[in-house]
Write a protein that holds these residues in place. Sequence first.
Motif, PDB file in Angstrom:
ATOM      1  N   MET A   1      16.622  12.959 -12.700  1.00 15.66           N
ATOM      2  CA  MET A   1      15.514  12.031 -12.483  1.00 15.66           C
ATOM      3  C   MET A   1      15.725  11.265 -11.191  1.00 15.66           C
ATOM      4  N   GLU A   2      14.641  11.101 -10.429  1.00 15.16           N
ATOM      5  CA  GLU A   2      14.707  10.316  -9.200  1.00 15.16           C
ATOM      6  C   GLU A   2      14.583   8.834  -9.539  1.00 15.16           C
ATOM      7  N   ARG A   3      15.656   8.087  -9.345  1.00 15.73           N
ATOM      8  CA  ARG A   3      15.621   6.652  -9.618  1.00 15.73           C
ATOM      9  C   ARG A   3      14.854   5.895  -8.530  1.00 15.73           C
ATOM     10  N   ILE A   4      15.000   6.359  -7.266  1.00 12.83           N
ATOM     11  CA  ILE A   4      14.363   5.675  -6.142  1.00 12.83           C
ATOM     12  C   ILE A   4      13.639   6.716  -5.301  1.00 12.83           C
ATOM     13  N   GLU A   5      12.394   6.427  -4.951  1.00 11.93           N
ATOM     14  CA  GLU A   5      11.614   7.313  -4.097  1.00 11.93           C
ATOM     15  C   GLU A   5      10.905   6.499  -3.019  1.00 11.93           C
ATOM     16  N   PHE A   6      11.087   6.902  -1.777  1.00 10.56           N
ATOM     17  CA  PHE A   6      10.355   6.331  -0.648  1.00 10.56           C
ATOM     18  C   PHE A   6       9.605   7.473   0.026  1.00 10.56           C
ATOM     19  N   ALA A   7       8.298   7.305   0.219  1.00  8.23           N
ATOM     20  CA  ALA A   7       7.486   8.337   0.867  1.00  8.23           C
ATOM     21  C   ALA A   7       6.646   7.702   1.969  1.00  8.23           C
ATOM     22  N   GLY A   8       7.049   7.926   3.218  1.00  8.41           N
ATOM     23  CA  GLY A   8       6.308   7.413   4.361  1.00  8.41           C
ATOM     24  C   GLY A   8       6.153   5.905   4.367  1.00  8.41           C
ATOM     25  N   VAL A   9       7.197   5.195   3.954  1.00  6.67           N
ATOM     26  CA  VAL A   9       7.111   3.749   3.776  1.00  6.67           C
ATOM     27  C   VAL A   9       7.167   3.027   5.129  1.00  6.67           C
ATOM     28  N   GLY A  10       6.245   2.099   5.303  1.00  7.96           N
ATOM     29  CA  GLY A  10       6.270   1.191   6.437  1.00  7.96           C
ATOM     30  C   GLY A  10       6.110  -0.237   5.945  1.00  7.96           C
ATOM     31  N   LYS A  11       6.758  -1.180   6.621  1.00 10.00           N
ATOM     32  CA  LYS A  11       6.650  -2.588   6.238  1.00 10.00           C
ATOM     33  C   LYS A  11       6.362  -3.414   7.477  1.00 10.00           C
ATOM     34  N   ARG A  12       5.236  -4.121   7.434  1.00 12.61           N
ATOM     35  CA  ARG A  12       4.807  -4.934   8.559  1.00 12.61           C
ATOM     36  C   ARG A  12       4.873  -6.413   8.187  1.00 12.61           C
ATOM     37  N   PHE A  51      12.944   8.947   1.566  1.00 10.51           N
ATOM     38  CA  PHE A  51      14.201   9.429   0.982  1.00 10.51           C
ATOM     39  C   PHE A  51      14.111   9.279  -0.525  1.00 10.51           C
ATOM     40  N   THR A  52      15.025   9.916  -1.233  1.00  8.93           N
ATOM     41  CA  THR A  52      15.115   9.786  -2.688  1.00  8.93           C
ATOM     42  C   THR A  52      16.575   9.571  -3.077  1.00  8.93           C
ATOM     43  N   SER A  70      17.945  -4.574   5.101  1.00 12.81           N
ATOM     44  CA  SER A  70      17.597  -5.550   4.064  1.00 12.81           C
ATOM     45  C   SER A  70      16.173  -5.352   3.559  1.00 12.81           C
ATOM     46  N   THR A  71      15.285  -4.911   4.426  1.00 12.91           N
ATOM     47  CA  THR A  71      13.912  -4.663   3.992  1.00 12.91           C
ATOM     48  C   THR A  71      13.869  -3.549   2.957  1.00 12.91           C
ATOM     49  N   ILE A  72      14.651  -2.488   3.168  1.00 18.53           N
ATOM     50  CA  ILE A  72      14.712  -1.409   2.180  1.00 18.53           C
ATOM     51  C   ILE A  72      15.208  -1.942   0.838  1.00 18.53           C
ATOM     52  N   LEU A  73      16.222  -2.790   0.854  1.00 21.84           N
ATOM     53  CA  LEU A  73      16.749  -3.331  -0.400  1.00 21.84           C
ATOM     54  C   LEU A  73      15.708  -4.192  -1.100  1.00 21.84           C
ATOM     55  N   LYS A  74      14.939  -4.956  -0.343  1.00 22.59           N
ATOM     56  CA  LYS A  74      13.898  -5.796  -0.955  1.00 22.59           C
ATOM     57  C   LYS A  74      12.792  -4.948  -1.561  1.00 22.59           C
ATOM     58  N   LEU A  75      12.519  -3.810  -0.967  1.00 25.20           N
ATOM     59  CA  LEU A  75      11.532  -2.900  -1.549  1.00 25.20           C
ATOM     60  C   LEU A  75      12.067  -2.249  -2.814  1.00 25.20           C
ATOM     61  N   PRO A  82       5.499  -2.332   0.078  1.00 27.61           N
ATOM     62  CA  PRO A  82       5.308  -1.684   1.377  1.00 27.61           C
ATOM     63  C   PRO A  82       3.900  -1.916   1.915  1.00 27.61           C
ATOM     64  N   THR A  83       3.794  -1.946   3.239  1.00 23.26           N
ATOM     65  CA  THR A  83       2.485  -2.042   3.888  1.00 23.26           C
ATOM     66  C   THR A  83       1.811  -0.684   3.903  1.00 23.26           C
ATOM     67  N   THR A  84       2.584   0.361   4.163  1.00 21.02           N
ATOM     68  CA  THR A  84       2.072   1.730   4.124  1.00 21.02           C
ATOM     69  C   THR A  84       3.035   2.586   3.314  1.00 21.02           C
ATOM     70  N   GLY A  85       2.541   3.711   2.819  1.00 19.58           N
ATOM     71  CA  GLY A  85       3.393   4.606   2.056  1.00 19.58           C
ATOM     72  C   GLY A  85       3.612   4.119   0.634  1.00 19.58           C
ATOM     73  N   THR A  86       4.548   4.778  -0.047  1.00 21.63           N
ATOM     74  CA  THR A  86       4.810   4.500  -1.460  1.00 21.63           C
ATOM     75  C   THR A  86       6.298   4.362  -1.704  1.00 21.63           C
ATOM     76  N   SER A  87       6.676   3.323  -2.454  1.00 17.65           N
ATOM     77  CA  SER A  87       8.067   3.172  -2.897  1.00 17.65           C
ATOM     78  C   SER A  87       8.070   2.998  -4.411  1.00 17.65           C
ATOM     79  N   ARG A  88       8.939   3.750  -5.085  1.00 18.88           N
ATOM     80  CA  ARG A  88       9.054   3.678  -6.541  1.00 18.88           C
ATOM     81  C   ARG A  88      10.504   3.458  -6.928  1.00 18.88           C
ATOM     82  N   THR A  89      10.712   2.552  -7.880  1.00 20.03           N
ATOM     83  CA  THR A  89      12.039   2.312  -8.440  1.00 20.03           C
ATOM     84  C   THR A  89      11.922   2.398  -9.952  1.00 20.03           C
ATOM     85  N   ARG A  90      12.699   3.275 -10.559  1.00 22.07           N
ATOM     86  CA  ARG A  90      12.626   3.493 -12.000  1.00 22.07           C
ATOM     87  C   ARG A  90      13.913   2.998 -12.660  1.00 22.07           C
ATOM     88  N   GLY A  91      13.772   2.037 -13.561  1.00 22.26           N
ATOM     89  CA  GLY A  91      14.923   1.538 -14.294  1.00 22.26           C
ATOM     90  C   GLY A  91      15.230   0.090 -13.980  1.00 22.26           C
TER      91      GLY A  91
END
Length: 394
Positions: A1-12, A51-52, A70-75, A82-91
């Motif tokens: 199972m993918e616990r963390i998924e980032f797909a084209g994530v941007g943060k403005r 990334f996953t 640090s921005t990745i950790l906050k997401l 995220p401003t663009t893209g998708t981030s998922r955290t499971r668990g």
Amino acid sequence: MERIEFAGVGKRYVIGDQKTAREAIMAGARRLSGRRSSQAREFWSLRDVSFTVSDGDALGIIGRNGAGKSTILKLITRITSPTTGTSRTRGRVAALLEVGTGFHPELTGRENIYLNGAILGMSRRDITRVFDDIVEFSGVERFLDTPVKRYSSGMGLRLGFAVAAHLEPDILVVDEILAVGDAEFQRKCLGRMEEAEKEGRTLVFVSHDLDSLSQLCSRALWLEAGRIRQAGDSRDLVRDYLTSSLAASQGGTALVDAGPVSVRRVQVVPRGRPEGSALLREDTLLIEVDFDLAEELSYFDLSVYLTNHRGVRVLDEAVSDHAAGPLGPGSYRARMEVPPILNVGQFSVGLWCGSATSTLLDEAAVTNFTLHGSKRNRPSRTVVLDLPIEVSVR
């Protein structure tokens, strides 16, 4: 199972935008007085990051200040979106991003342990089961019923990590904050993270302690200006990251003229790696000396020696230890192989040339190099021989 998924994530982020009522009121006052407010500007902390991280994996994240770590950790911890893209955290996520993360300053240490456990969805019985382990690890038993606002930064750090690491999260996120602790506490934290990984928990670790990161994490991301510059095996990535900050040639070029001897170049390279690669403590080092002789010498000897940052000569080897003799005019290369016995730190390469009765050249620092890695909590030792010590009954 993918616990963390980032797909084209941007943060403005918008610099100069009004975030609070007070800032909005001050901006209105400036407009009434005829003063122009500063123009809001956009800043992209992340751009197109993908990334996953699978269940039970350990991911390290490296990069210079402002790279977006640090921005990745906050997401991941859902502090921001995220401003663009998708981030998922499971668990369930337990995070230590700064001292006292998740603590209520008015509550005691004991109350905060139960509060953090409840936030993670744990029952009171589950928290009680690991309560003693948390207290023992943190070392703040005497102050357990004191409000955490009265804790020192070190006490807050100890309790914060103990809570984050022992409340059985699915994902453990740890930032560079571990650098605040002393050597003994760092050792305990790293040991606990290794245990969490063996228990099958997912770990995301950001640190400038690259040796610890490469030991804990099999994979790593290298962030640069908000983008992923490189991803892959952590040890290869750490070496490439270190190499990027070096000059084109490790140690550079030395040029010394002394009578018939002219030293054209002295360099230190890791065996099996290209010239210019960063040097790690576990590397076998090749010290190469290129020199010219303008005339024939009936007896020629050359010595290479290393001096550490405290001025202690740790190695001194000579051609004559094995063989020496006449040498005609021409260009030569001397090479010495040093096994991985040196502790991390800075070293100077010294060079001596001459004969049994005379000295032609003696330079204590024709070039310098740095070994990267972990001191293993023993920064004062000069060499690392890993000699076994056998203990037996008398």
